[in-house]
Design an enzyme around this catalytic site. Structure first.
Site, PDB file in Angstrom:
ATOM      1  CD  GLU A 261      -8.175  -9.550  -3.769  1.00 25.38           C
ATOM      2  OE1 GLU A 261      -8.969  -9.118  -2.918  1.00 25.38           O
ATOM      3  OE2 GLU A 261      -7.038  -9.972  -3.463  1.00 25.38           O
TER       4      GLU A 261
ATOM      5  CG  HIS B 192      -5.247  -6.371  -0.166  1.00 28.29           C
ATOM      6  ND1 HIS B 192      -6.403  -6.523   0.553  1.00 28.29           N
ATOM      7  CD2 HIS B 192      -5.348  -7.202  -1.241  1.00 28.29           C
ATOM      8  CE1 HIS B 192      -7.180  -7.404  -0.055  1.00 28.29           C
ATOM      9  NE2 HIS B 192      -6.569  -7.822  -1.154  1.00 28.29           N
TER      10      HIS B 192
ATOM     11  CG  ASN C 276      -3.624  -2.882   6.750  1.00 24.69           C
ATOM     12  OD1 ASN C 276      -3.430  -2.401   5.634  1.00 24.69           O
ATOM     13  ND2 ASN C 276      -4.612  -3.710   6.985  1.00 24.69           N
TER      14      ASN C 276
ATOM     15  CE1 TYR D 214      -9.151  -3.428   0.253  1.00 25.49           C
ATOM     16  CE2 TYR D 214      -8.357  -1.460  -0.866  1.00 25.49           C
ATOM     17  CZ  TYR D 214      -8.122  -2.568  -0.065  1.00 25.49           C
ATOM     18  OH  TYR D 214      -6.862  -2.816   0.423  1.00 25.49           O
TER      19      TYR D 214
ATOM     20  CE  LYS E 283      -3.744  -2.407   2.378  1.00 25.87           C
ATOM     21  NZ  LYS E 283      -4.822  -2.289   3.368  1.00 25.87           N
TER      22      LYS E 283
HETATM   23  P1  CMP Z   1      -7.159  -4.845   3.683  1.00 25.82           P
HETATM   24  O1  CMP Z   1      -6.720  -6.183   4.108  1.00 25.82           O
HETATM   25  O2  CMP Z   1      -6.550  -4.257   2.461  1.00 25.82           O
HETATM   26  O3  CMP Z   1      -8.746  -4.855   3.505  1.00 25.82           O
HETATM   27  C1  CMP Z   1      -9.552  -3.721   3.704  1.00 25.82           C
HETATM   28  C2  CMP Z   1      -8.784  -2.570   4.267  1.00 25.82           C
HETATM   29  O4  CMP Z   1      -9.587  -1.576   4.885  1.00 25.82           O
HETATM   30  C3  CMP Z   1      -7.887  -3.060   5.405  1.00 25.82           C
HETATM   31  O5  CMP Z   1      -6.846  -3.832   4.898  1.00 25.82           O
HETATM   32  C4  CMP Z   1      -7.522  -1.755   6.065  1.00 25.82           C
HETATM   33  O6  CMP Z   1      -6.545  -1.029   5.329  1.00 25.82           O
HETATM   34  C5  CMP Z   1      -8.852  -1.023   5.947  1.00 25.82           C
HETATM   35  N1  CMP Z   1      -9.679  -1.189   7.144  1.00 25.82           N
HETATM   36  C6  CMP Z   1     -10.249  -2.299   7.614  1.00 25.82           C
HETATM   37  N2  CMP Z   1     -11.010  -2.041   8.686  1.00 25.82           N
HETATM   38  C7  CMP Z   1     -10.909  -0.717   8.895  1.00 25.82           C
HETATM   39  C8  CMP Z   1     -11.460   0.155   9.852  1.00 25.82           C
HETATM   40  N3  CMP Z   1     -12.296  -0.287  10.817  1.00 25.82           N
HETATM   41  N4  CMP Z   1     -11.152   1.450   9.768  1.00 25.82           N
HETATM   42  C9  CMP Z   1     -10.333   1.885   8.783  1.00 25.82           C
HETATM   43  N5  CMP Z   1      -9.789   1.105   7.839  1.00 25.82           N
HETATM   44  C10 CMP Z   1     -10.063  -0.189   7.900  1.00 25.82           C
END
Ligand code: CMP
Length: 151
Positions: free
Chosen positions: A126, A115, A112, A49, A9
């Site tokens: 994907e 993904h 985070n 998403y 990311k």
């Molecule tokens: P990812 O595994 O890419 O899948 C969805 C993404 O949304 C997740 O990682 C985070 O980056 C984001 N995400 C998931 N839950 C939350 C949340 N409660 N608040 C903000 N971002 C979130």
């Protein structure tokens, strides 16, 4: 053999963590089948998403994922989807166990770092969304038999 889609990311790119995180996947024995840097089109991120469309964080997530370049990859290996998700750790950096990628490098939920596909059907969709078939390379490493005995 299984394939999974990985997205480094924008936070991973901006924080210069791509090399170190990619090394963790390589260290584990996963094979890189595709890898590219891109500025993601908004429509592609929205589609990726789409399952989160109704969630309160969706708009922020799309903004974040289009805020700068990402690196997308396909990793290959036995049970690669589960192996990669275990290496990443819990979604929220503060909850991810030490020793996992998110546990070692992050404190945040949205930022985070990586993904990864969460199941075989998602992975297939994907990979198709981010890569043309000719961009995915099938090959054997000379080390293959030392990494995967089939067991
Ligand atoms: P990812 O595994 O890419 O899948 C969805 C993404 O949304 C997740 O990682 C985070 O980056 C984001 N995400 C998931 N839950 C939350 C949340 N409660 N608040 C903000 N971002 C979130």
């Amino acid at each position: 053999m299984e394939r999974t889609l990985i997205i480094f990311k924008p936070d991973a790119v901006q924080r210069h963590l791509v090399g170190r995180i990619l090394a963790r996947f390589e260290d584990k024995g996963l094979r890189i089948a595709a890898l590219k840097l891109q500025q993601s089109p908004r429509a592609q991120v929205e589609q990726h998403y789409a399952v989160h469309r109704e969630r309160p964080f969706y708009r922020d997530l799309v903004e974040f994922m289009t805020s700068g370049p990402v690196i997308v990859a396909v990793l290959e290996g036995p049970e690669a989807i589960t192996v990669v998700r275990n290496l990443l750790g819990a979604t929220h950096g503060r909850k991810a166990a030490p020793g996992t990628i998110r546990g070692d490098f992050g404190l945040d939920q949205q930022y985070n770092l990586v993904h990864a596909s969460d199941g075989p059907e998602t992975a297939a969709k994907e990979i198709e969304l981010f890569f043309q078939p000719h961009e995915i390379v099938s090959y054997q490493r000379v080390t293959e038999r030392w990494i995967n005995s089939g067991g």
